[in-house]
Write a protein that holds these residues in place. Structure first.
Motif, PDB file in Angstrom:
ATOM      1  N   ALA A  38      35.163  35.732  52.725  1.00 59.72           N
ATOM      2  CA  ALA A  38      35.886  34.606  52.122  1.00 59.72           C
ATOM      3  C   ALA A  38      35.210  34.181  50.820  1.00 59.72           C
ATOM      4  N   GLU A  39      34.637  35.124  50.102  1.00 63.43           N
ATOM      5  CA  GLU A  39      33.950  34.821  48.836  1.00 63.43           C
ATOM      6  C   GLU A  39      33.900  36.095  47.996  1.00 63.43           C
ATOM      7  N   ALA A  40      33.318  35.957  46.807  1.00 63.87           N
ATOM      8  CA  ALA A  40      33.099  37.138  45.960  1.00 63.87           C
ATOM      9  C   ALA A  40      31.669  37.619  46.207  1.00 63.87           C
ATOM     10  N   VAL A  41      31.563  38.865  46.678  1.00 61.85           N
ATOM     11  CA  VAL A  41      30.263  39.414  47.072  1.00 61.85           C
ATOM     12  C   VAL A  41      29.950  40.607  46.171  1.00 61.85           C
ATOM     13  N   ARG A  42      28.668  40.813  45.918  1.00 65.89           N
ATOM     14  CA  ARG A  42      28.247  42.022  45.171  1.00 65.89           C
ATOM     15  C   ARG A  42      27.325  42.858  46.026  1.00 65.89           C
ATOM     16  N   GLN A 208      43.032  44.988  51.277  1.00 62.90           N
ATOM     17  CA  GLN A 208      44.395  45.109  50.756  1.00 62.90           C
ATOM     18  C   GLN A 208      44.467  46.023  49.547  1.00 62.90           C
ATOM     19  N   LYS A 209      43.337  46.088  48.816  1.00 61.86           N
ATOM     20  CA  LYS A 209      43.341  46.912  47.597  1.00 61.86           C
ATOM     21  C   LYS A 209      41.973  47.551  47.412  1.00 61.86           C
ATOM     22  N   ILE A 210      42.007  48.838  47.066  1.00 68.19           N
ATOM     23  CA  ILE A 210      40.766  49.551  46.751  1.00 68.19           C
ATOM     24  C   ILE A 210      40.917  50.088  45.336  1.00 68.19           C
ATOM     25  N   GLU A 211      40.017  49.634  44.447  1.00 66.26           N
ATOM     26  CA  GLU A 211      39.978  50.196  43.093  1.00 66.26           C
ATOM     27  C   GLU A 211      38.556  50.638  42.860  1.00 66.26           C
ATOM     28  N   LEU A 214      35.841  47.944  43.184  1.00 66.85           N
ATOM     29  CA  LEU A 214      36.373  46.671  43.681  1.00 66.85           C
ATOM     30  C   LEU A 214      37.129  46.851  44.999  1.00 66.85           C
ATOM     31  N   VAL A 215      36.777  45.981  45.955  1.00 65.10           N
ATOM     32  CA  VAL A 215      37.479  45.938  47.248  1.00 65.10           C
ATOM     33  C   VAL A 215      38.042  44.533  47.400  1.00 65.10           C
ATOM     34  N   VAL A 216      39.321  44.451  47.703  1.00 66.65           N
ATOM     35  CA  VAL A 216      39.977  43.136  47.758  1.00 66.65           C
ATOM     36  C   VAL A 216      40.538  42.882  49.154  1.00 66.65           C
ATOM     37  N   VAL A 222      34.714  42.369  47.087  1.00 67.24           N
ATOM     38  CA  VAL A 222      33.383  42.966  46.985  1.00 67.24           C
ATOM     39  C   VAL A 222      33.373  43.785  45.700  1.00 67.24           C
ATOM     40  N   ARG A 223      32.457  43.455  44.802  1.00 66.02           N
ATOM     41  CA  ARG A 223      32.240  44.293  43.611  1.00 66.02           C
ATOM     42  C   ARG A 223      31.069  45.209  43.910  1.00 66.02           C
TER      43      ARG A 223
END
Ligand SMILES: Cc1cc2nc3c(=O)[nH]c(=O)nc-3n(C[C@H](O)[C@H](O)[C@H](O)COP(=O)(O)OP(=O)(O)OC[C@H]3O[C@@H](n4cnc5c(N)ncnc54)[C@H](O)[C@@H]3O)c2cc1C
Length: 397
Positions: A38-42, A208-211, A214-216, A222-223
């Motif tokens: 539930a946050e932006a993680v690296r 939901q998305k893999i680039e 980046l994982v969303v 997750v960057r």
């Protein structure tokens, strides 16, 4: 929650059958749920999917001092890793002599040796969860018994432990270095160990998305430098480019209350491995099989048990295994098969790795593939990845 099967199978259950609907017998009360992302993680690496394979990848990354997080759609072990037969087998999905025929003797032997070593590694790491009982391949008919003899001869010719077997289960071969486990406990134990070493695992967070990088998920990101997707069943849904080489199938099982009337000390593979069962030390019996009896219907991404297969399992349980104990659980899960029987271990997009497609036998091969992906992601060599590349290059269909 105990429920009658009456509501879930059209036509109703056999009289007196009470079972948990689509819940495996492998309950494990020690697991402490992990939070959603539930946050932006690296992190340097993000591992998607926390079954036995994803957890093995994380273990390898942590061992190498690489920062990594794990993201799971449901809960740890909720996929096939926590819903399977618990067989701990050396080799690939095809029997050894078939692998020799397909890949040649040197490659087949090297692959078998690595899987046997991985069994030993896991037994040493989890001695209370994996019991090295050996496994039985029992012939369903005379033709299969002849095939068991070819299987035995090929293993022995290359120096692997195998013995002819005749016993109450029937005739076939005994593979003494194989084992059996409670699979959900293995996943939870691996995850607990990772958490204790500071690895963050996020549950209930479908990606939901893999680039690249980046994982969303619905509530977080997750960057990372590298992504490892360790999803066996439904892998081709995440990476359509792997289809039709990779195709998902449903496998079904049932389990009983304690059955003191039978004694199966070792896990048994029957009819080319289509049917398989194990009896736990608490005497409960878990049985799977009959995927081939439903034709195209089991080539599905659906994960619900069906009346056709469950009736076949129940008949076999009563008539062949001679188990009288009531059925307590019925369940299904998704796995992926590959057209050449070799697992997927590849960089499908820039710095996005996929592992999966274990063709129904992923407890050991999945861990090897995921560890290999972790090593490659870390810029290191992997003997297992090289072997698979060699196997793929030389494979006869
Ligand atoms: C009934 C049955 C019996 C079997 N018996 C045996 C056996 O006895 N021995 C053996 O070796 N193998 C057996 N297998 C096969 C084996 O279970 C699998 O090959 C193995 O468990 C795969 O593990 P995994 O970690 O790669 O994948 P999984 O356990 O399937 O884990 C993948 C995880 O990824 C998660 N996920 C999927 N999509 C997303 C997303 N978008 N975002 C985040 N997470 C996602 C899933 O929720 C799942 O938890 C059996 C399988 C079944 C179904």
């Amino acid at each position: 929650m105990w429920r009658s099967t009456r509501n879930w199978l059209a036509g109703g259950p056999p009289a007196g059958s009470i079972s948990r609907v689509n819940e495996p017998i492998w309950a494990d009360r020690v697991w402490k749920p992990q939070p959603p992302l539930a946050e932006a993680v690296r992190a340097e690496v993000c591992v998607i999917g926390l079954g036995g394979s994803g957890l093995a990848a994380l273990d390898e990354l942590v061992n190498q001092g690489i920062s990594a997080v794990g993201v799971e759609a449901q809960t740890v072990g909720a996929g096939a890793a926590g819903r399977n037969g618990g067989f701990v087998l050396a080799g690939l999905a095809k029997f050894y002599h078939e692998t020799v025929r397909q890949l040649g003797r040197a490659t087949a032997a090297a692959i078998y040796r690595q899987t046997a070593d991985e069994i030993q590694r896991q037994v040493d790491e989890l001695p209370r969860i994996i019991r090295q009982t050996g496994s039985l391949r029992i012939a369903a008919d005379a033709a299969e018994l002849a095939d068991c003899q070819r299987h035995l001869a090929a293993l022995r010719a290359d120096g692997f432990a195998a013995e002819p077997y005749a016993g109450p289960e029937g005739e076939g071969i005994l593979l003494p270095t194989d084992g059996v486990m409670q699979p959900l406990q293995r996943a939870h134990s691996q995850a607990t160990h990772l958490i204790a070493r500071g690895t963050r695992l996020f549950e209930n967070s479908p990606v939901q998305k893999i680039e690249p990088g980046l994982v969303v998920t619905a509530a977080g990101t997750v960057r990372c430098d590298t992504i490892i997707t360790a999803v066996d069943g439904r892998l081709e849904k995440i990476f359509p480019e792997l289809s039709p080489r990779v195709r998902s199938a449903r496998l079904q099982m049932l389990a009983t209350a304690a059955a003191p009337e039978v004694n199966y000390f070792r896990p048994v593979y029957w009819r080319q491995g289509y049917e398989y069962w194990q009896q736990q030390p608490n005497r409960t019996v878990a049985l799977g099989g009959f995927r081939d009896h439903a034709g195209e219907a089991e080539w599905t991404m659906a994960g619900e048990p069906t009346k056709l297969i469950q009736d076949l399992l129940e008949k076999f349980l009563r008539e062949h295994l001679r188990v009288q104990a009531p059925i307590t659980h019925r369940w299904a899960a998704s796995v992926a098969y590959t057209t050449d029987g070799l697992p997927v271990l590849e960089q499908v997009r820039h710095k996005v790795w996929a592992v999966g497609g274990y063709s129904g036998t992923g407890n050991i091969v999945g861990a090897l593939c995921a560890r290999a992906a972790a090593r490659l992601a870390a810029g290191q060599m992997s003997d297992w990845a090289e072997l698979l590349a060699q196997a793929r290059a030389g494979a006869k269909s």
